[in-house]
Design an enzyme around this catalytic site. Structure first.
Site: not given
Ligand code: CIR
Length: 256
Positions: A62, A68, A87, A132, A162, A248
């Site tokens: 990711d 993030d 992550r 999260r 988020h 993101c």
């Molecule tokens: C996750 O689940 O963490 C990633 N597959 C997607 C993160 C997306 N991040 C965001 O929208 N800021």
């Protein structure tokens, strides 16, 4: 004025195994994702960002969702501690790549915070309390922000990955959002455009004032266009399979 920078991360082969909240209809195609990412980066560059690339180590599926992993607050880079355990190692590489440019600090355990929950608008930070990002992470962010003279406002988020999956800024006074995921009273004093029936509203305002919107989000494009903003679209379907949007995929200096 200094040209804003957008930091982006490479797409590792392991991106095929990125986290998903629901099984996508078809598997992630990493080659297509790389092509879409290049188009996304071209849109950012064309809209006025200088682009800088940071390698993603293969262990971090990711990693391309760089927003993030860190939060930029003026000259400070706050490395996050993602709520998703897989992550947690992503931020280190971002910190190493940018250590010579920013003062670095970190969210410490038991705090969790993901940059997708951090929305800068009108000189304030709105931070989503999501699955999260926890209270402790929010308090740590608020303490760093307070030292920089920035107010932090907590926003409980329901049923969304988020905060910024469901609300983003078009400019310093205007937000665009999906109804039903948070208490709208939190944003009193700001104008909110609601996209009825939407489950995701994540747009990215380019430095030239145009609004970048995913090609799949036709209703969002219509609402933004009807307000007189110039809309640019980009196909990010391979990232949408992994619950990603537009913000993101980059970490932007004009956000901090
Ligand atoms: C996750 O689940 O963490 C990633 N597959 C997607 C993160 C997306 N991040 C965001 O929208 N800021």
């Amino acid at each position: 004025m200094l040209q804003p920078i957008a930091f982006v991360r490479s797409i590792p082969d392991s991106f095929a195994g990125a986290l998903t909240r629901a099984e996508p209809a078809s598997a992630i195609d990493v080659t297509a994702a790389r092509h879409q990412h290049a188009q996304y980066v071209a849109c950012l560059g064309g809209g006025g960002f200088e682009i800088e690339h940071i390698e993603t180590p293969p262990a971090f599926a990711d990693g391309p969702f760089i927003e993030d992993a860190a939060v930029l607050l003026i000259g400070t880079l706050l490395l996050t501690r993602p709520g998703a355990p897989s992550r947690r190692g992503e931020a280190a590489g971002v910190g190493e790549a940018l250590a010579d440019r920013f003062e670095i600090c970190s969210i410490e355990s038991p705090g969790t915070l993901e940059g997708g929950d951090v929305l800068r608008v009108g000189g304030r930070i709105y931070v989503g309390n999501s699955s999260r990002t926890n209270d402790d992470g929010i308090q740590q962010l608020a303490a760093v922000a307070a030292e920089l003279g920035i107010e932090t406002i907590q926003v409980p988020v329901l049923d969304s990955l988020h905060l910024k999956s469901v609300i983003t800024a078009l400019d310093d006074e205007t937000l665009i959002a999906a109804p039903g995921y948070f208490d709208p009273g939190v944003f009193a004093g700001l104008r909110v455009l609601w996209v009825q029936g939407a489950s995701e509203v994540n747009v990215l305002t380019l430095p030239d004032g145009r609004i970048l919107i995913p090609a799949s989000k036709r209703t969002v494009q219509e609402v933004v266009g009807a307000e007189g903003y110039e809309v640019v679209t980009v196909d990010v379907s391979e990232f949408e399979k992994a619950d990603g949007g537009l913000t993101c995929l980059s970490l932007r200096t004009n956000d901090g």
